[in-house]
Design a protein around this motif. Structure first.
Motif, mmCIF file in Angstrom:
data_model
loop_
_atom_site.group_PDB
_atom_site.id
_atom_site.type_symbol
_atom_site.label_atom_id
_atom_site.label_comp_id
_atom_site.label_asym_id
_atom_site.label_seq_id
_atom_site.Cartn_x
_atom_site.Cartn_y
_atom_site.Cartn_z
ATOM 1 N N THR A 54 1.272 -5.540 10.868
ATOM 2 C CA THR A 54 2.471 -5.087 10.165
ATOM 3 C C THR A 54 2.565 -5.721 8.774
ATOM 4 O O THR A 54 2.838 -5.036 7.783
ATOM 5 C CB THR A 54 3.733 -5.407 10.990
ATOM 6 O OG1 THR A 54 3.629 -4.739 12.254
ATOM 7 C CG2 THR A 54 4.987 -4.956 10.279
ATOM 8 N N ALA A 58 1.561 -3.494 5.097
ATOM 9 C CA ALA A 58 2.803 -3.157 4.403
ATOM 10 C C ALA A 58 2.533 -2.591 3.011
ATOM 11 O O ALA A 58 1.456 -2.776 2.432
ATOM 12 C CB ALA A 58 3.684 -4.402 4.298
ATOM 13 N N ASP A 59 3.532 -1.908 2.462
ATOM 14 C CA ASP A 59 3.404 -1.302 1.133
ATOM 15 C C ASP A 59 3.057 -2.322 0.054
ATOM 16 O O ASP A 59 2.369 -2.000 -0.907
ATOM 17 C CB ASP A 59 4.711 -0.602 0.743
ATOM 18 C CG ASP A 59 4.995 0.624 1.599
ATOM 19 O OD1 ASP A 59 4.080 1.080 2.316
ATOM 20 O OD2 ASP A 59 6.135 1.111 1.559
ATOM 21 N N ASN A 63 -1.223 -1.492 2.089
ATOM 22 C CA ASN A 63 -0.557 -0.196 2.193
ATOM 23 C C ASN A 63 -1.277 0.776 3.130
ATOM 24 O O ASN A 63 -1.815 1.786 2.708
ATOM 25 C CB ASN A 63 -0.366 0.457 0.825
ATOM 26 C CG ASN A 63 0.509 1.704 0.927
ATOM 27 O OD1 ASN A 63 1.310 1.834 1.845
ATOM 28 N ND2 ASN A 63 0.347 2.609 -0.011
ATOM 29 N N SER A 65 0.165 2.814 5.240
ATOM 30 C CA SER A 65 1.449 3.339 5.680
ATOM 31 C C SER A 65 1.338 4.599 6.516
ATOM 32 O O SER A 65 2.332 5.074 7.038
ATOM 33 C CB SER A 65 2.347 3.597 4.468
ATOM 34 O OG SER A 65 1.699 4.475 3.571
ATOM 35 N N CYS A 83 0.081 -11.838 4.175
ATOM 36 C CA CYS A 83 -0.987 -11.296 5.026
ATOM 37 C C CYS A 83 -2.085 -12.341 5.206
ATOM 38 O O CYS A 83 -2.506 -12.614 6.326
ATOM 39 C CB CYS A 83 -1.561 -10.030 4.392
ATOM 40 S SG CYS A 83 -3.091 -9.448 5.141
#
Length: 151
Positions: A54, A58-59, A63, A65, A83
């Motif tokens: 997650t 993430a963006d 990313n 998504s 991360c």
């Protein structure tokens, strides 16, 4: 170029009336290291893998998504420092990560994102993670105290 002799040609064979014994020179045989098949903490690994995927997908990071991953992937260079930090604290040893991953997949314990993302990220981005976390790397927590050059 000299081709290596076949293994059978390098082996020495001793024959008796009832038994044939073949000995092979150990320096001519390649061995694959054994991979541990243990996972000390599968439930903890699943929680970590979900949080890791997650944060890293993430963006503001790589990313990921949506699927297919290739359509949104920003590449390893875009990973966030949060991360990179997840790789410091897996609940299992580094040797057990892929074993735990296989067990989690076999037991249908992982959601789709970590199931797809974790092995791809570890294979593709390990070198980048090491670089950004190295001394004076952009995710070095002591960067400000080391006298590092600007990024």
């Amino acid at each position: 170029l000299v081709a290596a002799a076949p293994l059978a040609a390098r082996a020495q064979t001793a024959t008796s009336t009832t038994t044939t014994v073949t000995t092979v020179n150990p320096s001519t045989v390649l061995f694959r290291p054994t991979v541990p098949d243990s996972c000390c903490c599968l439930d903890d690994f699943v929680v970590w893998a979900e949080a890791f995927a997650t944060a890293c997908a993430a963006d503001d990071s790589t990313n990921v998504s949506g699927l297919p991953i290739e359509d949104n992937w920003n590449g390893c260079g875009s990973l966030s420092c949060s991360c990179a930090g997840y790789l410091d604290a897996p609940p299992v040893s580094n040797d057990e990560i892929m074993s735990c991953y296989r067990r989690a997949v076999a037991g249908s314990l992982l959601a789709e994102l970590p199931r797809l993302f974790v092995p791809m990220f570890i294979r593709s981005c390990n070198t980048t993670v090491l670089a950004v976390k190295a001394d004076c790397g952009r995710c070095d927590p002591l960067r400000g105290t080391r006298g590092c050059d600007e990024l």
